[in-house]
Scaffold this motif. Structure first.
Motif, PDB file in Angstrom:
ATOM      1  N   ASP A 106       2.826   0.112   9.456  1.00 34.48           N
ATOM      2  CA  ASP A 106       1.499  -0.908   9.534  1.00 34.48           C
ATOM      3  C   ASP A 106       1.333  -1.288  10.899  1.00 34.48           C
ATOM      4  O   ASP A 106       0.771  -2.223  11.301  1.00 34.48           O
ATOM      5  CB  ASP A 106       1.536  -2.067   8.458  1.00 34.48           C
ATOM      6  N   ASN A 174      -6.921   0.940   1.319  1.00 26.89           N
ATOM      7  CA  ASN A 174      -5.668   1.062   1.921  1.00 26.89           C
ATOM      8  C   ASN A 174      -5.673   2.144   2.915  1.00 26.89           C
ATOM      9  O   ASN A 174      -4.284   2.248   3.512  1.00 26.89           O
ATOM     10  CB  ASN A 174      -4.565   1.370   0.815  1.00 26.89           C
ATOM     11  N   GLN A 175      -6.622   2.380   3.733  1.00 27.65           N
ATOM     12  CA  GLN A 175      -6.628   3.227   4.852  1.00 27.65           C
ATOM     13  C   GLN A 175      -7.134   2.280   5.829  1.00 27.65           C
ATOM     14  O   GLN A 175      -8.268   1.542   5.841  1.00 27.65           O
ATOM     15  CB  GLN A 175      -7.310   4.594   4.895  1.00 27.65           C
ATOM     16  N   SER A 214     -10.314  -1.892   6.987  1.00 25.78           N
ATOM     17  CA  SER A 214     -10.370  -0.745   5.982  1.00 25.78           C
ATOM     18  C   SER A 214     -11.449  -0.156   5.945  1.00 25.78           C
ATOM     19  O   SER A 214     -12.578  -0.766   6.349  1.00 25.78           O
ATOM     20  CB  SER A 214      -9.737  -1.251   4.624  1.00 25.78           C
ATOM     21  N   ASP A 234     -12.988  -1.931  -3.952  1.00 21.07           N
ATOM     22  CA  ASP A 234     -11.810  -1.574  -3.222  1.00 21.07           C
ATOM     23  C   ASP A 234     -11.039  -0.511  -4.342  1.00 21.07           C
ATOM     24  O   ASP A 234     -10.946  -0.804  -5.564  1.00 21.07           O
ATOM     25  CB  ASP A 234     -10.889  -2.736  -3.048  1.00 21.07           C
ATOM     26  N   PRO A 236      -7.987   2.616  -4.110  1.00 26.19           N
ATOM     27  CA  PRO A 236      -6.805   3.192  -3.299  1.00 26.19           C
ATOM     28  C   PRO A 236      -7.054   4.701  -2.836  1.00 26.19           C
ATOM     29  O   PRO A 236      -7.877   5.536  -3.452  1.00 26.19           O
ATOM     30  CB  PRO A 236      -5.462   3.243  -4.319  1.00 26.19           C
ATOM     31  N   LEU A 248      -2.665   6.637   6.130  1.00 23.94           N
ATOM     32  CA  LEU A 248      -3.074   5.301   5.509  1.00 23.94           C
ATOM     33  C   LEU A 248      -3.226   4.358   7.015  1.00 23.94           C
ATOM     34  O   LEU A 248      -4.063   3.371   6.825  1.00 23.94           O
ATOM     35  CB  LEU A 248      -1.952   5.067   4.666  1.00 23.94           C
TER      36      LEU A 248
END
Length: 281
Positions: A106, A174-175, A214, A234, A236, A248
């Motif tokens: 991250d 989650n990207q 995101s 949202d 995944p 990601l």
């Protein structure tokens, strides 16, 4: 500054035409990147003081089944261009991508972080980077991410179209990365080219929009800017499978580029405002 630009219809090439209309632009009819030798000959014959490669294979999923062709366009052609530019002693500026990294973690990727592409597109772009460096001439490899504009196919245009048709959309949350206006990339390339013509060093650098967000967050901003009532849900990455694996983490550390050329990360929210205005006028 006399510029030779490979590309005519791509997002960055279109913005370069706005900012540098006197440059020479070579589209596929003049120099097809599937023919690297022809691209090299165009540079050998030019009297330009710098070359920008704004042409590329950008069909990420299609590259999974046509990796050989993608590697010619994104790997062999830039390498041939860079060798021709090196022989003339002129700067060669080349656009690359965050897809050369593994997309893990991250934290923002620094330019010297080890490359480990996870799909065919990323491998083809990494091959181009390696070829440009190996040519040994003055060069700039500018990695960017999530390019958007009022031209071509991109996320903003897709969201505006779907947002006008539907009440809700499911978008990957989650990207994480930095949407980057093509206009800002074009401006950065021109600034860097001028500096490099005067002797400034190039190297491998990062340039992406801020703040990181995101795809779902970006989609919500697009709906708000365009006054569309479409609700973004949202999801995944696992719920939106694609042929090519997407990273990601697309965050890029752009501090070295800012230090070297005095160019800060662009605020994509301002870029989005300009794009939506252009598309709705």
């Amino acid at each position: 500054m006399r510029l030779l630009v490979f590309g005519k219809t791509g997002q960055v090439a279109r913005e370069l035409q706005r900012l540098a209309p006197d440059a020479t632009f070579m589209g596929r009819n003049e120099a097809d990147l599937l023919n690297p030798a022809a691209c090299a000959r165009a540079i050998t014959a030019t009297d330009a003081s710098a070359v920008i490669n704004a042409a590329a294979w950008t069909a990420v999923d299609k590259a999974e089944t046509e990796e050989a062709a993608a590697t010619v366009v994104n790997g062999e052609a830039p390498a041939a261009m860079a060798r021709a530019a090196a022989a003339k002693g002129i700067p060669f500026l080349h656009i690359s991508t965050d897809y050369v990294f593994d997309g893990a973690g991250d934290q923002p990727f620094t330019p010297d972080y080890p490359t480990a592409p996870q799909n065919a597109y990323g491998r083809s772009k990494m091959a181009g980077e390696q070829g440009v460096r190996a040519a040994g001439g003055p060069h700039l490899i500018l990695r960017t991410s999530w390019v958007v504009s009022a031209h071509g196919a991109n996320f903003v245009k897709t969201m505006l179209r779907l947002g006008a048709e539907r009440e809700t959309l499911n978008v990957v949350a989650n990207q994480i990365g930095g949407p980057t206006p093509a206009a800002a990339i074009a401006d950065a390339l021109l600034t860097a080219a001028k500096s490099m013509i005067q002797g400034a060093p190039g190297g491998t650098h990062h340039f992406s929009g801020t703040p990181d967000t995101s795809w779902a967050g970006f989609a919500r901003a697009i709906m708000t800017e365009a006054n569309l009532p479409c609700q973004i849900n949202d999801i995944p990455t696992t719920e939106y499978p694609t042929p090519a694996k997407r990273p990601l983490n697309s965050r890029l550390d752009c501090s070295a580029f800012t230090s070297a050329f005095g160019i800060p990360r662009p605020d994509w929210r301002l870029g989005l405002k300009a794009i939506v205005k252009e598309l709705t006028q």
